[in-house]
Scaffold this motif. Structure first.
Motif, PDB file in Angstrom:
ATOM      1  N   LEU B  70       0.985  -1.325   0.062  1.00 60.52           N
ATOM      2  CA  LEU B  70       0.023   0.088  -0.109  1.00 60.52           C
ATOM      3  C   LEU B  70       0.854   1.230  -0.120  1.00 60.52           C
ATOM      4  CD1 LEU B  70      -2.916  -1.072   2.523  1.00 60.52           C
ATOM      5  CD2 LEU B  70      -2.922  -1.212  -0.323  1.00 60.52           C
ATOM      6  N   LEU B  71       1.881   1.138   0.751  1.00 59.74           N
ATOM      7  CA  LEU B  71       2.723   2.362   0.687  1.00 59.74           C
ATOM      8  C   LEU B  71       3.483   2.680  -0.659  1.00 59.74           C
ATOM      9  CD1 LEU B  71       4.512   1.780   4.216  1.00 59.74           C
ATOM     10  CD2 LEU B  71       3.011   3.813   3.582  1.00 59.74           C
ATOM     11  N   LEU B  72       3.732   1.690  -1.217  1.00 61.08           N
ATOM     12  CA  LEU B  72       4.573   1.726  -2.668  1.00 61.08           C
ATOM     13  C   LEU B  72       3.504   2.252  -3.613  1.00 61.08           C
ATOM     14  CD1 LEU B  72       6.985  -1.175  -2.724  1.00 61.08           C
ATOM     15  CD2 LEU B  72       7.421   1.039  -2.096  1.00 61.08           C
ATOM     16  N   ALA B  73       2.019   1.817  -3.486  1.00 56.74           N
ATOM     17  CA  ALA B  73       1.194   2.172  -4.429  1.00 56.74           C
ATOM     18  C   ALA B  73       0.771   3.522  -4.155  1.00 56.74           C
ATOM     19  CB  ALA B  73      -0.041   1.211  -4.197  1.00 56.74           C
ATOM     20  N   ARG B  74       0.856   3.979  -3.112  1.00 55.06           N
ATOM     21  CA  ARG B  74       0.585   5.609  -2.821  1.00 55.06           C
ATOM     22  C   ARG B  74       1.887   6.298  -3.133  1.00 55.06           C
ATOM     23  NH1 ARG B  74      -4.471   6.299  -0.172  1.00 55.06           N
ATOM     24  NH2 ARG B  74      -4.856   4.535   1.101  1.00 55.06           N
ATOM     25  N   MET B  75       2.973   6.026  -2.895  1.00 59.96           N
ATOM     26  CA  MET B  75       4.076   6.549  -3.469  1.00 59.96           C
ATOM     27  C   MET B  75       4.289   6.620  -4.964  1.00 59.96           C
ATOM     28  SD  MET B  75       5.879   7.925  -1.162  1.00 59.96           S
ATOM     29  CE  MET B  75       7.609   8.299  -2.213  1.00 59.96           C
ATOM     30  N   GLY B  76       3.582   5.615  -5.724  1.00 57.30           N
ATOM     31  CA  GLY B  76       3.547   5.607  -7.034  1.00 57.30           C
ATOM     32  C   GLY B  76       4.330   4.961  -7.808  1.00 57.30           C
ATOM     33  N   ILE B  77       4.846   3.960  -7.241  1.00 56.12           N
ATOM     34  CA  ILE B  77       5.637   2.637  -7.986  1.00 56.12           C
ATOM     35  C   ILE B  77       4.698   2.156  -9.065  1.00 56.12           C
ATOM     36  CG2 ILE B  77       6.497   0.450  -8.005  1.00 56.12           C
ATOM     37  CD1 ILE B  77       8.108   2.610  -6.438  1.00 56.12           C
ATOM     38  N   GLY B  78       5.204   2.124 -10.273  1.00 52.25           N
ATOM     39  CA  GLY B  78       4.488   2.009 -11.544  1.00 52.25           C
ATOM     40  C   GLY B  78       3.923   0.578 -11.594  1.00 52.25           C
ATOM     41  N   HIS B  79       4.795  -0.485 -11.265  1.00 48.60           N
ATOM     42  CA  HIS B  79       4.276  -1.968 -11.283  1.00 48.60           C
ATOM     43  C   HIS B  79       4.687  -2.535 -10.068  1.00 48.60           C
ATOM     44  CE1 HIS B  79       4.656  -5.767 -13.561  1.00 48.60           C
ATOM     45  NE2 HIS B  79       3.670  -5.949 -12.853  1.00 48.60           N
ATOM     46  N   LEU B 171      17.741  -6.247  -2.696  1.00 53.46           N
ATOM     47  CA  LEU B 171      16.570  -7.082  -1.886  1.00 53.46           C
ATOM     48  C   LEU B 171      16.738  -6.098  -0.478  1.00 53.46           C
ATOM     49  CD1 LEU B 171      14.924  -9.807  -1.069  1.00 53.46           C
ATOM     50  CD2 LEU B 171      16.853 -10.729  -0.084  1.00 53.46           C
ATOM     51  N   VAL B 172      15.369  -5.959  -0.024  1.00 52.49           N
ATOM     52  CA  VAL B 172      15.086  -5.169   1.057  1.00 52.49           C
ATOM     53  C   VAL B 172      14.606  -6.147   2.346  1.00 52.49           C
ATOM     54  CG1 VAL B 172      13.913  -3.338   2.450  1.00 52.49           C
ATOM     55  CG2 VAL B 172      14.820  -3.212   0.084  1.00 52.49           C
ATOM     56  N   HIS B 173      15.220  -6.658   3.186  1.00 54.16           N
ATOM     57  CA  HIS B 173      14.556  -7.681   4.082  1.00 54.16           C
ATOM     58  C   HIS B 173      14.078  -6.950   5.305  1.00 54.16           C
ATOM     59  CE1 HIS B 173      14.953 -10.686   7.311  1.00 54.16           C
ATOM     60  NE2 HIS B 173      15.778  -9.971   8.074  1.00 54.16           N
ATOM     61  N   GLY B 174      13.194  -7.446   5.837  1.00 50.16           N
ATOM     62  CA  GLY B 174      12.398  -7.038   7.168  1.00 50.16           C
ATOM     63  C   GLY B 174      11.843  -8.439   7.840  1.00 50.16           C
ATOM     64  N   GLN B 233      11.164  -0.517   5.294  1.00 47.23           N
ATOM     65  CA  GLN B 233      11.380  -1.369   3.914  1.00 47.23           C
ATOM     66  C   GLN B 233      10.662  -0.352   2.826  1.00 47.23           C
ATOM     67  OE1 GLN B 233       9.484  -5.168   5.269  1.00 47.23           O
ATOM     68  NE2 GLN B 233      11.002  -5.916   4.285  1.00 47.23           N
ATOM     69  N   ALA B 234       9.688   0.116   2.766  1.00 44.73           N
ATOM     70  CA  ALA B 234       9.202   0.903   1.552  1.00 44.73           C
ATOM     71  C   ALA B 234      10.113   2.017   1.303  1.00 44.73           C
ATOM     72  CB  ALA B 234       7.777   1.422   1.838  1.00 44.73           C
ATOM     73  N   THR B 235      10.518   2.669   2.485  1.00 44.89           N
ATOM     74  CA  THR B 235      11.454   3.974   2.282  1.00 44.89           C
ATOM     75  C   THR B 235      12.989   3.453   1.523  1.00 44.89           C
ATOM     76  OG1 THR B 235      10.474   4.915   4.228  1.00 44.89           O
ATOM     77  CG2 THR B 235      12.580   5.781   3.515  1.00 44.89           C
ATOM     78  N   GLU B 236      13.273   2.308   2.161  1.00 39.11           N
ATOM     79  CA  GLU B 236      14.631   1.670   1.544  1.00 39.11           C
ATOM     80  C   GLU B 236      14.261   1.557  -0.054  1.00 39.11           C
ATOM     81  OE1 GLU B 236      16.813   2.503   3.847  1.00 39.11           O
ATOM     82  OE2 GLU B 236      17.889   0.615   3.209  1.00 39.11           O
ATOM     83  N   VAL B 238      12.302   3.070  -2.130  1.00 37.98           N
ATOM     84  CA  VAL B 238      12.429   4.394  -2.823  1.00 37.98           C
ATOM     85  C   VAL B 238      13.813   4.945  -2.752  1.00 37.98           C
ATOM     86  CG1 VAL B 238      11.295   6.536  -2.341  1.00 37.98           C
ATOM     87  CG2 VAL B 238       9.712   4.885  -2.048  1.00 37.98           C
ATOM     88  N   LYS B 239      14.359   4.986  -1.602  1.00 39.87           N
ATOM     89  CA  LYS B 239      15.894   5.295  -1.620  1.00 39.87           C
ATOM     90  C   LYS B 239      16.587   4.459  -2.662  1.00 39.87           C
ATOM     91  CE  LYS B 239      17.420   5.421   2.602  1.00 39.87           C
ATOM     92  NZ  LYS B 239      17.423   4.712   4.165  1.00 39.87           N
ATOM     93  N   ILE B 240      16.586   3.336  -2.946  1.00 42.34           N
ATOM     94  CA  ILE B 240      17.291   2.736  -3.787  1.00 42.34           C
ATOM     95  C   ILE B 240      17.022   3.054  -5.315  1.00 42.34           C
ATOM     96  CG2 ILE B 240      17.491   0.357  -4.995  1.00 42.34           C
ATOM     97  CD1 ILE B 240      17.042  -1.088  -2.334  1.00 42.34           C
ATOM     98  N   ILE B 241      15.532   3.299  -5.625  1.00 43.42           N
ATOM     99  CA  ILE B 241      15.288   3.679  -6.960  1.00 43.42           C
ATOM    100  C   ILE B 241      15.796   5.254  -7.226  1.00 43.42           C
ATOM    101  CG2 ILE B 241      13.027   4.114  -8.357  1.00 43.42           C
ATOM    102  CD1 ILE B 241      11.701   1.587  -6.932  1.00 43.42           C
ATOM    103  N   LEU B 242      15.432   5.876  -6.293  1.00 42.32           N
ATOM    104  CA  LEU B 242      15.712   7.525  -6.396  1.00 42.32           C
ATOM    105  C   LEU B 242      17.466   7.619  -6.194  1.00 42.32           C
ATOM    106  CD1 LEU B 242      12.820   9.210  -5.046  1.00 42.32           C
ATOM    107  CD2 LEU B 242      13.097   8.261  -7.406  1.00 42.32           C
ATOM    108  N   LYS B 243      18.085   6.594  -5.771  1.00 38.91           N
ATOM    109  CA  LYS B 243      19.511   6.834  -5.263  1.00 38.91           C
ATOM    110  C   LYS B 243      19.678   7.852  -4.317  1.00 38.91           C
ATOM    111  CE  LYS B 243      21.506   4.921  -9.616  1.00 38.91           C
ATOM    112  NZ  LYS B 243      20.355   4.329  -9.914  1.00 38.91           N
TER     113      LYS B 243
END
Lengths: 79, 271
Positions: B70-79, B171-174, B233-236, B238-243
């Motif tokens: 849900l967090l990634l969806a609201r952030m706007g991850i495309g897929h 990989l983002v582990h939690g 995890q969701a923040t990680e 976003v940080k990975i994708i946006l560097k």
């Protein structure tokens, strides 16, 4: 010398009345290893997966130098 | 200039394309989907486009995975690819945010598609209703930019890590137990999960290394902990994708909700 021991999750059961905010402060002799510490506190080593001394990864054989924070962690896998 | 959902939906319908495609093309020419307006002070238009063109695989759609999705969806991850082979039951209702009374008995991966569709039609969600195993992991996870380990057992986590290494995907582990949890970001060259669970091959049957679960068996999984671990995890992701920012690589970020402490514990970068 004194060492401050912090325990994670199920390891806390081995010290009755454990306070997670304060940990356990106690005195040990020089050359005491993490392994010795576990024996002293009667914490089974096979329940411990991660050892941290002052925030850095350590092993059962590492000797304590005093005024350290020792953290012991079991495996956690829930989701 | 902004794009409201009703116009995005009309445009998608008129040209026979997905709403996701309309969002992406709008972002490409500098038009911000209205729903992302409150992101703009923190996420630039170019960054929002990068999120929109990214694919994230979330393995596990339970306590951690539901919040992550849900967090990634609201952030706007495309897929978002959701990998889970389980159905909802009543014991999920204490913490799994995709679960509800009406969802009892439904497949979790398919419910994720439905719930995200109702929140953000600009996100494609693919349900993979499979139990991840060594024979299917690479095929299922191929094509993702980031993989999220939101599983509930240790052996499957290693399976996902092995696949992420082969595929060269971060990989983002939690994981959590009771009011404690941990997060670690693992790049293919990092030592990874063996730092947290020991070497996979070191123990025999019944050893700690091969046990399927940890302290959560005793301490349970209350609602509060997965919400926070999943947010980290969701923040990680976003940080990975946006560097951007500092990633939790080669360290265990340990969270204790009872003491209020969030502490990084460092591992070396090598064996």
């Amino acid at each position: 010398m004194s060492v401050n021991l912090f325990l994670s999750s199920t390891l806390r059961q081995y010290i009755p009345g454990y306070d997670p905010s304060e940990g356990v402060l106690f005195s040990v002799d020089r050359k005491t290893t993490v392994s010795d510490l576990c024996r002293l506190m009667q914490i089974p080593q096979d329940k411990i997966k991660i050892i941290m001394i002052n925030g850095r990864n350590a092993s059962f054989d590492d000797e304590l130098r005093g005024d350290e924070r020792v953290g012991l962690f079991p495996p956690i896998g829930g989701g | 200039m902004v794009l409201e959902d009703r116009h995005a939906l009309e445009t998608a319908s008129r040209f026979g394309v997905a709403t996701h495609d309309v969002y992406r093309e709008a972002l490409r020419i500098g038009i911000c989907p209205y729903r992302y307006l409150r992101n703009r002070s923190s996420i630039s238009g170019e960054e929002q486009l990068r999120l929109c063109t990214s694919c994230v695989a979330v393995v596990g759609a339970g306590g951690l995975g539901g919040h992550v999705i849900l967090l990634l969806a609201r952030m706007g991850i495309g897929h978002i690819v959701v990998v889970d082979d389980d159905r909802f039951d009543e014991t999920n209702l204490n913490r799994q945010t995709l679960s509800s009374q009406e969802a009892m008995g439904r497949w979790k991966a398919e419910e994720a598609v439905r719930v995200v569709g109702a929140i953000n039609p600009g996100v494609r969600v693919t349900a993979q209703r499979v139990r991840i195993d060594p024979s299917n992991a690479e095929k299922v996870l191929h094509g993702s930019d980031v993989i999220v380990d939101a599983l509930d057992n240790i052996p499957d986590r290693f399976t996902v890590e092995t696949a992420s290494r082969s595929l060269g995907i971060p990989l983002v582990h939690g994981a959590l137990a009771g009011f404690e949890g941990q997060v670690m970001t693992i790049f293919p060259e990092d030592p990874g999960l063996k730092r947290l669970y020991g070497r996979r091959e070191s123990g025999g049957e019944g050893s700690e290394s091969h046990q399927s679960q940890g302290s959560e068996v005793v301490l349970g999984v209350p609602a509060l902990t997965p919400a926070l671990i999943a947010a980290l995890q969701a923040t990680e992701v976003v940080k990975i994708i946006l560097k951007r920012g500092r990633l939790f690589r080669n360290l265990m970020l340990h969270v204790d909700l009872e003491t209020g402490e969030i502490l990084p514990f460092a591992f070396g970068e090598t064996e």
